[in-house]
Motif scaffolding. Structure first.
Motif, PDB file in Angstrom:
ATOM      1  N   ARG A  35       0.956  -0.382  -0.238  1.00 30.95           N
ATOM      2  CA  ARG A  35       0.243  -0.008  -0.144  1.00 30.95           C
ATOM      3  C   ARG A  35       0.771   1.094  -0.151  1.00 30.95           C
ATOM      4  NH1 ARG A  35      -5.321   1.562   0.273  1.00 30.95           N
ATOM      5  NH2 ARG A  35      -5.546   3.343   1.912  1.00 30.95           N
ATOM      6  N   PHE A  36       0.699   2.023  -0.757  1.00 31.83           N
ATOM      7  CA  PHE A  36       1.116   3.769  -0.899  1.00 31.83           C
ATOM      8  C   PHE A  36       0.001   4.629  -0.733  1.00 31.83           C
ATOM      9  CE2 PHE A  36       3.083   0.512  -4.303  1.00 31.83           C
ATOM     10  CZ  PHE A  36       4.214   0.608  -3.410  1.00 31.83           C
ATOM     11  N   PRO A  37       0.917   5.424   0.113  1.00 30.13           N
ATOM     12  CA  PRO A  37       0.331   6.944   0.703  1.00 30.13           C
ATOM     13  C   PRO A  37      -0.087   7.573  -0.805  1.00 30.13           C
ATOM     14  CG  PRO A  37       2.779   7.213   0.706  1.00 30.13           C
ATOM     15  CD  PRO A  37       2.658   5.600   0.674  1.00 30.13           C
ATOM     16  N   GLU A  38       0.229   7.882  -1.732  1.00 29.02           N
ATOM     17  CA  GLU A  38      -0.190   8.338  -3.137  1.00 29.02           C
ATOM     18  C   GLU A  38      -0.689   7.170  -4.290  1.00 29.02           C
ATOM     19  OE1 GLU A  38       4.062   6.512  -3.265  1.00 29.02           O
ATOM     20  OE2 GLU A  38       3.200   7.591  -2.287  1.00 29.02           O
ATOM     21  N   ALA A  39      -1.771   7.687  -4.818  1.00 28.91           N
ATOM     22  CA  ALA A  39      -2.345   6.692  -5.752  1.00 28.91           C
ATOM     23  C   ALA A  39      -1.779   5.919  -6.247  1.00 28.91           C
ATOM     24  CB  ALA A  39      -3.223   7.880  -6.424  1.00 28.91           C
ATOM     25  N   THR A  40      -1.721   4.815  -6.905  1.00 23.48           N
ATOM     26  CA  THR A  40      -1.190   3.506  -7.907  1.00 23.48           C
ATOM     27  C   THR A  40      -2.330   3.299  -9.307  1.00 23.48           C
ATOM     28  OG1 THR A  40      -1.866   2.246  -6.785  1.00 23.48           O
ATOM     29  CG2 THR A  40       0.273   2.688  -6.177  1.00 23.48           C
ATOM     30  N   ARG A  41      -3.812   4.604  -9.746  1.00 27.10           N
ATOM     31  CA  ARG A  41      -4.502   4.232 -10.446  1.00 27.10           C
ATOM     32  C   ARG A  41      -4.458   4.247 -11.737  1.00 27.10           C
ATOM     33  NH1 ARG A  41      -6.281   9.071  -7.677  1.00 27.10           N
ATOM     34  NH2 ARG A  41      -7.615   7.909  -6.558  1.00 27.10           N
ATOM     35  N   THR A  42      -3.069   4.989 -12.083  1.00 28.69           N
ATOM     36  CA  THR A  42      -2.929   4.839 -13.169  1.00 28.69           C
ATOM     37  C   THR A  42      -1.317   3.849 -13.020  1.00 28.69           C
ATOM     38  OG1 THR A  42      -1.433   6.250 -13.734  1.00 28.69           O
ATOM     39  CG2 THR A  42      -3.179   7.216 -13.777  1.00 28.69           C
ATOM     40  N   ALA A  43      -0.638   3.016 -14.615  1.00 29.23           N
ATOM     41  CA  ALA A  43       0.246   2.201 -14.512  1.00 29.23           C
ATOM     42  C   ALA A  43       1.585   3.221 -14.381  1.00 29.23           C
ATOM     43  CB  ALA A  43       0.053   1.739 -16.739  1.00 29.23           C
ATOM     44  N   ALA A  44       1.217   4.304 -14.891  1.00 27.81           N
ATOM     45  CA  ALA A  44       2.667   5.187 -14.752  1.00 27.81           C
ATOM     46  C   ALA A  44       2.767   5.708 -13.218  1.00 27.81           C
ATOM     47  CB  ALA A  44       2.445   6.792 -15.399  1.00 27.81           C
ATOM     48  N   GLU A  45       1.058   6.072 -12.255  1.00 30.27           N
ATOM     49  CA  GLU A  45       1.842   6.168 -11.088  1.00 30.27           C
ATOM     50  C   GLU A  45       2.189   4.242 -10.112  1.00 30.27           C
ATOM     51  OE1 GLU A  45      -1.735   9.237 -10.213  1.00 30.27           O
ATOM     52  OE2 GLU A  45      -1.925   7.019  -9.633  1.00 30.27           O
ATOM     53  N   ALA A  46       1.903   3.754 -10.648  1.00 31.94           N
ATOM     54  CA  ALA A  46       2.062   2.641 -10.003  1.00 31.94           C
ATOM     55  C   ALA A  46       3.564   1.623 -10.154  1.00 31.94           C
ATOM     56  CB  ALA A  46       1.268   1.039 -10.526  1.00 31.94           C
ATOM     57  N   ALA A  47       3.912   2.122 -11.618  1.00 33.62           N
ATOM     58  CA  ALA A  47       5.700   1.980 -11.980  1.00 33.62           C
ATOM     59  C   ALA A  47       6.416   3.173 -11.000  1.00 33.62           C
ATOM     60  CB  ALA A  47       5.313   2.234 -13.207  1.00 33.62           C
ATOM     61  N   SER A  48       5.733   4.273 -10.967  1.00 35.03           N
ATOM     62  CA  SER A  48       6.673   4.671 -10.358  1.00 35.03           C
ATOM     63  C   SER A  48       6.885   4.502  -8.690  1.00 35.03           C
ATOM     64  CB  SER A  48       6.180   5.958 -10.725  1.00 35.03           C
ATOM     65  OG  SER A  48       7.048   7.374  -9.417  1.00 35.03           O
ATOM     66  N   ALA A  49       5.886   4.460  -8.331  1.00 34.54           N
ATOM     67  CA  ALA A  49       5.568   4.022  -7.045  1.00 34.54           C
ATOM     68  C   ALA A  49       6.985   2.864  -6.698  1.00 34.54           C
ATOM     69  CB  ALA A  49       4.553   3.706  -6.136  1.00 34.54           C
ATOM     70  N   ILE A  50       6.620   1.436  -7.246  1.00 32.33           N
ATOM     71  CA  ILE A  50       7.615   0.785  -7.146  1.00 32.33           C
ATOM     72  C   ILE A  50       8.725   0.304  -7.324  1.00 32.33           C
ATOM     73  CG2 ILE A  50       7.125  -1.888  -8.333  1.00 32.33           C
ATOM     74  CD1 ILE A  50       3.789  -1.383  -8.731  1.00 32.33           C
ATOM     75  N   GLY A  51       8.569   1.212  -8.851  1.00 30.07           N
ATOM     76  CA  GLY A  51      10.363   1.327  -8.955  1.00 30.07           C
ATOM     77  C   GLY A  51      10.469   0.396  -9.790  1.00 30.07           C
ATOM     78  N   CYS A  52       9.496  -0.071 -10.372  1.00 25.39           N
ATOM     79  CA  CYS A  52       9.564  -1.042 -11.866  1.00 25.39           C
ATOM     80  C   CYS A  52       9.097  -0.708 -13.157  1.00 25.39           C
ATOM     81  CB  CYS A  52       8.547  -2.126 -11.486  1.00 25.39           C
ATOM     82  SG  CYS A  52       6.770  -1.345 -12.356  1.00 25.39           S
ATOM     83  N   GLU A  53       9.962  -1.155 -14.424  1.00 27.50           N
ATOM     84  CA  GLU A  53       9.367  -0.942 -15.900  1.00 27.50           C
ATOM     85  C   GLU A  53       7.547  -0.857 -15.633  1.00 27.50           C
ATOM     86  OE1 GLU A  53      11.452   0.412 -18.207  1.00 27.50           O
ATOM     87  OE2 GLU A  53      13.054  -0.390 -16.391  1.00 27.50           O
ATOM     88  N   LEU A  54       7.132   0.588 -16.884  1.00 28.52           N
ATOM     89  CA  LEU A  54       5.708   0.759 -16.987  1.00 28.52           C
ATOM     90  C   LEU A  54       5.200  -1.090 -17.677  1.00 28.52           C
ATOM     91  CD1 LEU A  54       3.181   2.017 -17.080  1.00 28.52           C
ATOM     92  CD2 LEU A  54       4.351   2.924 -19.498  1.00 28.52           C
ATOM     93  N   SER A  55       6.257  -1.359 -18.206  1.00 32.38           N
ATOM     94  CA  SER A  55       5.127  -3.116 -18.662  1.00 32.38           C
ATOM     95  C   SER A  55       4.729  -4.195 -18.073  1.00 32.38           C
ATOM     96  CB  SER A  55       5.991  -3.634 -19.775  1.00 32.38           C
ATOM     97  OG  SER A  55       7.105  -3.494 -19.569  1.00 32.38           O
ATOM     98  N   GLN A  56       5.219  -3.427 -16.442  1.00 28.33           N
ATOM     99  CA  GLN A  56       5.537  -4.773 -15.274  1.00 28.33           C
ATOM    100  C   GLN A  56       3.903  -4.552 -15.058  1.00 28.33           C
ATOM    101  OE1 GLN A  56       9.877  -3.875 -13.692  1.00 28.33           O
ATOM    102  NE2 GLN A  56       8.981  -6.116 -13.184  1.00 28.33           N
ATOM    103  N   ILE A  57       3.570  -3.469 -14.915  1.00 29.26           N
ATOM    104  CA  ILE A  57       1.659  -3.476 -14.668  1.00 29.26           C
ATOM    105  C   ILE A  57       0.876  -3.757 -15.391  1.00 29.26           C
ATOM    106  CG2 ILE A  57       0.618  -1.783 -14.003  1.00 29.26           C
ATOM    107  CD1 ILE A  57       3.162  -1.387 -12.090  1.00 29.26           C
ATOM    108  N   CYS A  58       0.316  -4.132 -14.381  1.00 29.36           N
ATOM    109  CA  CYS A  58      -0.633  -4.928 -15.365  1.00 29.36           C
ATOM    110  C   CYS A  58      -2.454  -4.395 -15.028  1.00 29.36           C
ATOM    111  CB  CYS A  58      -1.170  -6.324 -14.478  1.00 29.36           C
ATOM    112  SG  CYS A  58      -2.692  -7.611 -14.840  1.00 29.36           S
ATOM    113  N   LYS A  59      -2.693  -4.015 -16.239  1.00 28.97           N
ATOM    114  CA  LYS A  59      -3.810  -2.564 -15.908  1.00 28.97           C
ATOM    115  C   LYS A  59      -5.340  -3.836 -16.279  1.00 28.97           C
ATOM    116  CE  LYS A  59      -3.234  -0.302 -19.989  1.00 28.97           C
ATOM    117  NZ  LYS A  59      -2.362   0.762 -20.524  1.00 28.97           N
TER     118      LYS A  59
END
Length: 170
Positions: A35-59
């Motif tokens: 769980r992150f304090p900032e939103a991870t609702r978009t793939a870009a937000e999630a990748a940034s929060a996790i520190g992974c490649e954008l393509s590693q996010i499953c939309k």
């Protein structure tokens, strides 16, 4: 203690999703939810929060194929080609589902839709691009929580058909 939609418990996952994970025997995966304090609702937000490649996010995207909801799992760096979805399903018309249909079908709001653990059973298509990774990250039922999962396990637990429905660049 009774959990509510806003009480996400230790994992940070939505209670309905956490229950679905436990029912599938995925307690170990649920334990790795973040769980992150900032939103991870978009793939870009999630990748940034996790520190992974954008393509590693499953939309997890809901479409309406001739009015029937269908879930498409797509890597975060790609866009869905609705023409390919239409062809794959043999549908006459495919459009993005509106927020009301998404919530009614899945039980979750856009930006937090997980790949499984939905209110109703729908057809699921998983783009083959997800299989290029050892681990992908998906929403855990809230716009602040994600979980890691091996792509083949994701496909299995989502009951997905692996297809090629991403847009091609010219």
């Amino acid at each position: 203690m009774t959990t509510t939609a806003t009480d996400t418990g230790e994992s940070g996952a939505h209670p309905r999703f956490a229950e679905a994970m436990r029912a599938l025997g995925l307690d170990d995966v649920l334990a790795r939810a973040r769980r992150f304090p900032e939103a991870t609702r978009t793939a870009a937000e999630a990748a940034s929060a996790i520190g992974c490649e954008l393509s590693q996010i499953c939309k997890s995207l809901v479409f309406a194929a001739d009015g029937v909801p269908v879930l498409v799992l797509m890597d975060g760096a790609s866009r869905v080609d609705v023409r390919r979805v239409r062809e794959e399903l043999g549908a006459g018309k495919v459009t993005r589902a509106d927020a009301g249909v998404v919530r009614e079908t899945t039980g979750y709001a856009i930006g937090g839709v997980p790949p499984f653990g939905h209110r109703t059973r729908t057809r699921v298509l998983a783009d083959s691009s997800l299989l290029a990774h050892d681990v992908v990250w998906a929403a855990a039922g809230t716009p602040y929580t994600v979980f890691p999962i091996e792509p083949k396990a994701l496909v299995t637990h989502a009951g997905a058909d692996v297809v090629d429905v991403r847009e091609r660049t010219a």
